[in-house]
Each structure stands twice: as C-alpha cells, then as structure tokens.
Design an enzyme around this catalytic site. Structure first.
Site, PDB file in Angstrom:
ATOM      1  N   SER A 103       0.807  -1.232   0.000  1.00 39.27           N
ATOM      2  CA  SER A 103       0.000   0.000   0.000  1.00 39.27           C
ATOM      3  C   SER A 103       0.845   1.290   0.000  1.00 39.27           C
ATOM      4  CB  SER A 103      -1.001  -0.006   1.162  1.00 39.27           C
ATOM      5  OG  SER A 103      -0.353  -0.202   2.389  1.00 39.27           O
ATOM      6  N   GLU A 121       4.456   1.762  10.975  1.00 39.13           N
ATOM      7  CA  GLU A 121       4.652   0.305  10.973  1.00 39.13           C
ATOM      8  C   GLU A 121       5.385  -0.022  12.269  1.00 39.13           C
ATOM      9  OE1 GLU A 121       3.835  -2.567   9.244  1.00 39.13           O
ATOM     10  OE2 GLU A 121       5.013  -3.445  10.855  1.00 39.13           O
ATOM     11  N   GLY A 158      -0.074   2.386  14.965  1.00 42.46           N
ATOM     12  CA  GLY A 158      -0.830   3.100  13.935  1.00 42.46           C
ATOM     13  C   GLY A 158      -2.095   3.751  14.458  1.00 42.46           C
ATOM     14  N   ASP A 178      -5.241  -1.034   7.890  1.00 46.06           N
ATOM     15  CA  ASP A 178      -5.117  -2.395   7.366  1.00 46.06           C
ATOM     16  C   ASP A 178      -4.415  -3.307   8.377  1.00 46.06           C
ATOM     17  OD1 ASP A 178      -4.920  -4.587   5.657  1.00 46.06           O
ATOM     18  OD2 ASP A 178      -3.159  -3.817   4.622  1.00 46.06           O
TER      19      ASP A 178
HETATM   20  N1  SAM Z   1      -0.992  -2.230   4.382  1.00 51.50           N
HETATM   21  C1  SAM Z   1       0.031  -3.159   3.907  1.00 51.50           C
HETATM   22  C2  SAM Z   1      -0.167  -3.359   2.419  1.00 51.50           C
HETATM   23  O1  SAM Z   1      -1.327  -3.343   1.953  1.00 51.50           O
HETATM   24  O2  SAM Z   1       0.830  -3.501   1.697  1.00 51.50           O
HETATM   25  C3  SAM Z   1      -0.022  -4.483   4.634  1.00 51.50           C
HETATM   26  C4  SAM Z   1      -0.123  -4.363   6.110  1.00 51.50           C
HETATM   27  S1  SAM Z   1      -0.182  -5.880   6.982  1.00 51.50           S
HETATM   28  C5  SAM Z   1      -1.759  -6.487   6.664  1.00 51.50           C
HETATM   29  C6  SAM Z   1      -0.332  -5.312   8.643  1.00 51.50           C
HETATM   30  C7  SAM Z   1       0.956  -4.670   9.171  1.00 51.50           C
HETATM   31  O3  SAM Z   1       0.647  -3.986  10.377  1.00 51.50           O
HETATM   32  C8  SAM Z   1       2.058  -5.654   9.521  1.00 51.50           C
HETATM   33  O4  SAM Z   1       3.225  -5.296   8.832  1.00 51.50           O
HETATM   34  C9  SAM Z   1       2.245  -5.491  11.040  1.00 51.50           C
HETATM   35  O5  SAM Z   1       3.604  -5.606  11.433  1.00 51.50           O
HETATM   36  C10 SAM Z   1       1.744  -4.087  11.253  1.00 51.50           C
HETATM   37  N2  SAM Z   1       1.201  -3.797  12.602  1.00 51.50           N
HETATM   38  C11 SAM Z   1       0.587  -4.632  13.473  1.00 51.50           C
HETATM   39  N3  SAM Z   1       0.117  -3.942  14.528  1.00 51.50           N
HETATM   40  C12 SAM Z   1       0.435  -2.641  14.306  1.00 51.50           C
HETATM   41  C13 SAM Z   1       0.173  -1.435  15.011  1.00 51.50           C
HETATM   42  N4  SAM Z   1      -0.496  -1.432  16.158  1.00 51.50           N
HETATM   43  N5  SAM Z   1       0.617  -0.272  14.473  1.00 51.50           N
HETATM   44  C14 SAM Z   1       1.285  -0.252  13.299  1.00 51.50           C
HETATM   45  N6  SAM Z   1       1.574  -1.371  12.593  1.00 51.50           N
HETATM   46  C15 SAM Z   1       1.144  -2.543  13.088  1.00 51.50           C
END
Ligand code: SAM
Length: 298
Positions: A103, A121, A158, A178
């Site tokens: 994304s 992230e 996030g 996401d």
């Molecule tokens: N949005 C990305 C894409 O479409 O290319 C994929 C994201 S992936 C589904 C979810 C990501 O959120 C992971 O890399 C994970 O490490 C990160 N993550 C998990 N909890 C989080 C948080 N509380 N804040 C930020 N990042 C977090």
C-alpha cells in the site's frame, strides 16, 4: 502481538481487492489540483519480492496477482479500459521485476508535489524493510528524473498515530487502516478509532480492510455497527465492498480466510459505480469455489 508478516501473503486476492479500491480512491483525489494527504496506519514492508522464500512458501500470489496478470496478458480482460487501469498497469510494471507493491508504494505512485504521505509500521523488521524500500525508490526516481514525494515514516502504533494526527494539516485526504486482525482486539480498536477520527475529521475518507473469517462474524458486525452509528448522514456515506473467493461452508478451518472486504467512510462520488463495473470480472477470475461479491452503499 506482532507475529503477522505480510511477505507471506503479498499479492493475494485480499491485496488485490484492497489495493484496487485504494487506487480508485486515489484516482478520485487526483482529479482536483488541491493537495491531499494519505495516512497509512499499518504500512507493512512497502515492497515484496515474489521469489522471496516466504511468498514461495504459501504461493498466495498465484491465486491473486498472477491470475489477474495472466488474464491481462492473454488479452482476456477489460481491466485496462476502465477505472482502475492505473492499478493494473502498476502491478504489471512491478511484476515484470518479480515484485508486488504494498500500500505505501501504491499511494506514493499517485502523490504529486504538495501532497503528503504519513506511514506507521510497528514491526521492527517490516519497518527496516519499509525504510529500505523508500531509500531504493528515492534512488530510482532520482536516476530516472521522476517526482519523489518523501513520506514521514513512524515506527509507532498506527491507531495512536492516527488519533494524534487527526485532523491532519492538509484536510483533504484519506486514511488507510489495514491491521492483520490476528488479535480480536483489532476489531474493537478499529471501531473505536474510526468513530473518533470521523468526529474530528468529518470530511476525511477512511478506508478499512477487513477479513472474512467465519469465527469472527460477530466481531465484524459489531465493528461495522459502531462505525455506522458514528457517521451521521442524510445520504449514504459508507461503502461496504466484499469479495468471497471460497464458500464459507467449504472452509476446513473456521479461522481460514474465505474472502475480504473494504469499509469506506466518505467514499468518493461514483466509487460504487466503478466497483460495480469491475467486481463481476474480478471475482470471476479470483473466485475459487465461489465468485460472490457485493458493493453496498449505507
Ligand atoms: N498495508 C500493507 C499493504 O497493503 O501492503 C499491509 C499491512 S499488513 C496487513 C499489517 C501490518 O501492520 C504488519 O506489517 C504489522 O507488522 C503491522 N502492525 C501490526 N500492529 C500494528 C500497530 N499497532 N501499528 C502499526 N503497525 C502494526
């Protein structure tokens, strides 16, 4: 809990639905010269190699991006002639290098000078990969005389970041949420944060991806109800898009993903019509035991 690693899933059917919808929203934001901002709360690594051993292990891209591109290359699809064509050419361009864009890179592709991108992230490895991905992107843009919009990268929760930055300085724009939803608390957090963010930034577009998994249907409904209750509207303001690629009853494990959805607050005018044109063909290509889709304005 940070055990989810998107490199295992990059380019799968859920990424296609999410990134196509995201690209359509960004196309709308680009229709006016006025600057916009994008806040991506769960950015991931930014870029994924399809020959990476994690991607090879699951082979999920085979039933996502590879299926779509096979249709396009065989000239059997109409994707290149309708809204969303920039997304399809973008994934073709990356695929030619053995890559799939996450994304952050998709958003960055649409940005113009004056626009702003803010990413968070939390996973240490994914964050390093994200930094590296932008280092390479900047180099590539410099070498090829392309515009590069420097993002603000945060190794931070996030949800916290979004609450802290809302409303953003540039009021026109989008936030993308996401999470991995490995933990049931993500459903509750999304409901809460979106309700709060919408109150403080009533014009902002909020695009939430969510999984279709049988054992979480109650949490999904509650999350949507909470968001819908916080959005006062005399006309539909929320778009709920779903694509099922397997039948729920065919799933061997309750936790398996049988499809996914996008829940979009303040969806751009005619996004629903654009998706209704694309979804029949998209779900026919990606559907395994099912090809069920819906686009509902609430
Ligand atoms: N949005 C990305 C894409 O479409 O290319 C994929 C994201 S992936 C589904 C979810 C990501 O959120 C992971 O890399 C994970 O490490 C990160 N993550 C998990 N909890 C989080 C948080 N509380 N804040 C930020 N990042 C977090």
């Amino acid at each position: 809990m940070l055990s989810y690693i998107h490199a295992y899933h990059a380019g799968n059917h859920a990424d296609i639905l999410k990134h196509l919808t995201l690209s359509l929203i960004l196309e709308h934001l680009c229709k006016k010269d006025k600057p916009f901002c994008v806040i991506d709360t769960h950015a991931g690594s930014g870029l994924y190699r399809l020959d990476d051993e994690r991607a090879q292990k699951t082979g999920e891209a085979d039933s996502g991006v590879k299926k779509i591109l096979a249709q396009i290359n065989a000239e059997k699809s109409s994707f290149e002639s309708q809204a969303g064509k920039s997304f399809f050419s973008l994934i073709q361009e990356y695929y030619a290098r053995g890559e799939y864009p996450g994304s952050p890179l998709i958003e960055n592709f649409f940005l113009r000078p004056g626009d702003e991108q803010i990413l968070s992230e939390l996973h240490p490895t994914a964050f390093e990969e994200l930094k590296n991905c932008y280092y390479n992107r900047r180099k590539f843009c410099d070498e090829n005389g392309l515009n590069f919009i420097e993002p603000a990268l945060h190794k931070r929760d996030g949800y916290e970041l979004l609450k802290a930055l809302t409303p953003p300085k540039i009021k026109r724009g989008l936030c993308v949420i996401d999470p991995s939803f490995e933990d049931a608390s993500d459903f509750e957090k999304c409901g809460q944060v979106i309700s709060r963010v919408h109150k403080k930034w009533s014009a902002g577009i909020i695009a939430l991806w969510y999984p279709l998994v049988a054992h979480r249907s109650a949490e999904i409904s509650m999350m949507k109800e909470q968001i819908a209750a916080s959005v006062e509207a005399t006309e539909p303001k929320i778009l709920d898009v779903q694509m099922e690629i397997k039948r729920k009853e065919d799933m061997t494990g309750l936790a398996s993903l049988y499809g996914s959805g996008m829940f979009i607050v303040n969806f751009p005018y005619q996004l629903d019509e654009e998706l209704k044109e694309i979804m029949p063909e998209l779900s026919k290509i990606l559907g395994e035991t099912a090809a069920v889709w819906s686009v509902e304005a609430l």
